[in-house]
Design an enzyme around this catalytic site. Sequence first.
Site, mmCIF file in Angstrom:
data_model
loop_
_atom_site.group_PDB
_atom_site.id
_atom_site.type_symbol
_atom_site.label_atom_id
_atom_site.label_comp_id
_atom_site.label_asym_id
_atom_site.label_seq_id
_atom_site.Cartn_x
_atom_site.Cartn_y
_atom_site.Cartn_z
ATOM 1 N NE ARG A 50 -102.976 -8.253 9.345
ATOM 2 C CZ ARG A 50 -102.369 -7.743 8.282
ATOM 3 N NH1 ARG A 50 -102.855 -7.944 7.073
ATOM 4 N NH2 ARG A 50 -101.275 -7.033 8.406
ATOM 5 C CE1 TYR A 102 -125.668 -15.680 20.777
ATOM 6 C CE2 TYR A 102 -124.519 -14.051 19.453
ATOM 7 C CZ TYR A 102 -124.579 -14.858 20.566
ATOM 8 O OH TYR A 102 -123.549 -14.845 21.462
ATOM 9 C CG ASP A 174 -126.034 -17.952 12.825
ATOM 10 O OD1 ASP A 174 -125.588 -19.095 13.042
ATOM 11 O OD2 ASP A 174 -125.874 -16.998 13.615
ATOM 12 C CE LYS A 199 -121.940 -20.105 20.878
ATOM 13 N NZ LYS A 199 -122.854 -19.230 20.157
#
Length: 388
Positions: A50, A102, A174, A199
């Site tokens: 982690r 978004y 973003d 994306k």
Amino acid sequence: MKNENKFATKCIHAGIEPDASSGAIMTPIFQTSTYVQNAPGDHKGFEYARTHNPTRRTLETQLAALESGADAVCFSSGLAAMDAVLKLLKSGDEVIATNDLYGGSYRLITKIFDKFGIKSKFVSFNEIKTLEDNITSNTKLIWVETPTNPMLNIVDIKAVCELAKKHNIMTCVDNTFASPYLQRPIELGADLVLHSATKYLGGHSDVVHGCVITATQELSDQLHFVQNAAGAVPGPQDCFLVLRGLKTLHLRVQRACENAEKIAKYLKSNPMIDKVYWPGFEDNPYHEIAKKQMSGFGGMVSFDVKGGSLEDAHAILNNTKLFALAESLGGVESLIGHPSSMTHASIPREERLKVGLTDSLIRLSVGIEDADDLIKDLETAIKAVKKA
Ligand SMILES: *Cc1c(COP(=O)(O)O)cnc(C)c1O
């Protein structure tokens, strides 16, 4: 050293070293949860996955180089990355974000963080004055998305960052729609850059992944603390897929831009089509800002059918063969979407109409197929409207 190279070279080499134990030229997928220590506390810098994973670390190093940042921090999705950024705030702090955000980002701010006392305002960033008027002493984060989805509005990143710096406010851009090939917000003054690597960065519609690139080591340390403490880490397979995608980022985005330009011009010339939203047109209100801060106009095109009925939009959506009807964007294959019933269905109709998001608006994520075939596919689908 390798980071001084030009963008295409960075896509292949930045942060990538042959594996020390085997010489493997490709970064191995370190599929492990823990690492053996020689003696308590005596280890090779890796204790638990982690906290540290070598595949993830290689990806973070490369992302930092591509976005001209000091460092990068990877997460299990774009929204997990945003969640980590918002966790840098505390109760009473305020976020100001672009008003056509978004949908998932809007939901995270208003439905999750609002409960913990983080206030938010959503305003148009077209006028810097409007943005400045909304700043209070509690404003701690300005959230920019540009180009926006699906209207492809463009925010002047440099102007927003200058204002934010004046008021000592952190900015996060973003950059999912542009990718660092076209736009590097840290070079324009941003503190943080966020990607849904699902994306363009991944680019092959086979992984969900997110990242934040930081302008300073200090911000990276804070985000790595959240990454480890809250734990929304990506798996090593997913990091490998993004690393693999990045090697062709420049080629894919370049071709998507070229195809999108041809398609936008074709749509504009088609008498059945009303508005075409693509910042490359000289008469697009955002053309000058786009030219100033981006090195290309992107692979996204939105358009509206003349007359604007839902039936006409459906006729097109149901009749493309190459353009697949699906959410998401930025993959090698072209996608077609209907924002009012798909990605933006949760926004009230009156709100949608205010920003030009009609029932007949269609959004294209243009892929890297042959542009002639894509145009033929759209032409056939648009003829279906005439018959209706
Ligand atoms: C998809 C997307 C996100 C969310 O990313 P996930 O990887 O789906 O969590 C955030 N911002 C933009 C602009 C997006 O397109």
